[in-house]
Write a protein that holds these residues in place. Structure first.
Motif, PDB file in Angstrom:
ATOM      1  N   ARG A 310      15.011  78.953   8.769  1.00 16.25           N
ATOM      2  CA  ARG A 310      15.430  77.699   9.404  1.00 16.25           C
ATOM      3  C   ARG A 310      16.626  77.105   8.685  1.00 16.25           C
ATOM      4  O   ARG A 310      16.715  77.132   7.465  1.00 16.25           O
ATOM      5  N   PHE A 312      18.957  74.069   7.297  1.00 15.59           N
ATOM      6  CA  PHE A 312      18.639  72.785   6.692  1.00 15.59           C
ATOM      7  C   PHE A 312      19.906  72.115   6.203  1.00 15.59           C
ATOM      8  O   PHE A 312      20.963  72.725   6.086  1.00 15.59           O
ATOM      9  N   TYR A 326      14.777  69.664   6.724  1.00 17.23           N
ATOM     10  CA  TYR A 326      14.632  70.574   7.845  1.00 17.23           C
ATOM     11  C   TYR A 326      14.408  69.733   9.100  1.00 17.23           C
ATOM     12  O   TYR A 326      13.376  69.071   9.232  1.00 17.23           O
ATOM     13  N   GLU A 328      14.654  70.042  13.274  1.00 17.82           N
ATOM     14  CA  GLU A 328      14.868  70.777  14.508  1.00 17.82           C
ATOM     15  C   GLU A 328      14.200  70.019  15.644  1.00 17.82           C
ATOM     16  O   GLU A 328      13.237  69.276  15.436  1.00 17.82           O
TER      17      GLU A 328
END
Length: 397
Positions: A310, A312, A326, A328
């Protein structure tokens, strides 16, 4: 049996306790930060004790990450084990710069800048004069600038506020506010000119302070220009590194100060191994930029990948601790911290809000981006020479 009357009952059962004993209990029992913060609401005496330097430093003694919820006028501060929520009762509402424990609030085109010390919950309002040294700084009751930077002197608590790229009648100039003299003045050195500042200004990043210089990383998608602006505070001069890029995204290159270095980190949404660059421009091959990267990457390289790929955002405040956010659309916000003292990474408590990677204002200004995150190293106390005002509110804990 006769019942005690209200007037016969002690108004404060803790009042007879010596102040020294209260301080010892609150200071030496290793109470969580959240408990100490709650104790401020017990009574006026406890609040004064906890807000004193001995205990205040216990609460604000490490790097703190802030989420600025400018839409609902709240600020969320995360310590080691708790999030603390505060209402922001003054205006404007958006954090535009931070350093040395102070936050600077402003709104687009506003001439009002508000300095806020979250340790003491005090603020100071600064207004840019319409005319400075015979030159108009405000046009049609609006002040338009590109960069905002803040530098705080840790020993004296004095600060300097820099406004870069202020629009005057025929060009852009720079203003500086010095709290030691309480005056605004023009910076004589000319503000750098790139191909198209009209778009760059809406993509200006938050300032990074390191070794007497201020740094801003900006990107203009219309003409594909990436630029690193540098302001030398001692010499009061500007410098700029710029390059044309074929393809780029706002988060492809991130900037932060770490252990006396300014670090530029490149990543895309599938690769978080920073020593294998995805950003392949001449900008990163510049000798000065290459020297910037070493400290942070070398020390924490094995800790970056948190079990997945992911993307960041990364934040630091010139110290050794680093925060990772993080965010999303389909995943709740998570915040991790690299604790340099113990050389370990851990996740902070779940935030009491749903974050947004960016805030856009469509229509008249289609590219306005607000990053609500920043990190500060609190510096307790404010300079007594300034007219700081305490917020008239009770904190939400």
């Amino acid at each position: 049996m006769e019942l005690d009357r209200e007037v016969d009952r002690p108004q404060d059962l803790l009042e007879p306790l010596p102040v020294e004993l209260l301080i010892k209990v609150l200071r030496d029992q290793d109470l969580p930060v959240f408990t100490l913060a709650e104790c401020r609401s017990v009574c006026k005496k406890w609040k004064e004790i906890i807000d004193s330097p001995e205990l205040r430093n216990k609460i604000w003694n490490k790097s703190v990450i802030l989420y600025d919820a400018c839409i609902d006028n709240t600020a969320y501060f995360c310590f080691h084990d708790r999030w603390i929520t505060r209402n922001i009762t003054f205006g404007p509402k958006q954090v535009v710069a931070a350093d040395g424990g102070l936050l600077c609030f402003n709104e687009l085109f506003s001439t009002e800048y508000v300095m806020y010390n979250p340790v003491e919950d005090k603020f100071l309002t600064l207004n840019v004069p319409h005319d400075i040294d015979g030159v108009s700084a405000v046009l049609d009751d609006k002040l338009e600038c590109i960069m905002v930077g803040l530098v705080v002197d840790q020993s004296t608590k004095h600060f300097k506020l820099i406004l870069g790229g202020v629009v005057v009648t025929d060009r852009r100039r720079s203003l500086i506010y010095d709290s030691t003299t309480r005056t605004w003045s023009w910076i004589s050195h000319p503000f750098p000119t790139l191909l198209n500042w009209m778009e760059v200004e809406w993509h200006s990043g938050r300032c990074v302070v390191c070794n007497g210089c201020l740094y801003w990383l900006v990107w203009d998608p219309t003409v594909m220009i990436k630029a690193l602006l540098i302001f030398d505070l001692r010499e009061e001069t500007w410098n700029v590194l710029a390059e044309e890029v074929m393809e780029d995204k706002p988060g492809a290159l991130q900037i932060l100060a770490y252990e006396g270095y300014v670090c530029l980190l490149a990543m895309d949404r599938t690769d978080v191994e920073f020593d294998r660059r995805s950003y392949d421009g001449n900008f990163l091959r510049h000798p000065m930029v290459r020297r910037m990267d070493g400290s942070l990457i070398r020390r924490t390289r094995d800790l970056w990948v948190m079990g997945d790929a992911r993307a960041f955002k990364i934040y630091a405040s010139s110290g050794s601790d680093v925060f990772f956010v993080y965010e999303e659309v389909t995943v709740d916000v998570e915040v991790a911290k690299y604790w340099a003292e113990r050389d370990m990474m851990f996740f902070l408590p779940e935030p009491p809000f749903r974050g947004a990677p960016e805030f856009r204002l469509f229509g008249f200004l289609p590219h306005v981006i607000h990053d609500p995150w920043c990190v500060i190293i609190p510096a307790p106390g404010v300079n007594a020479e300034q007219e700081w005002i305490t917020q008239q509110q009770r904190h939400l804990l």
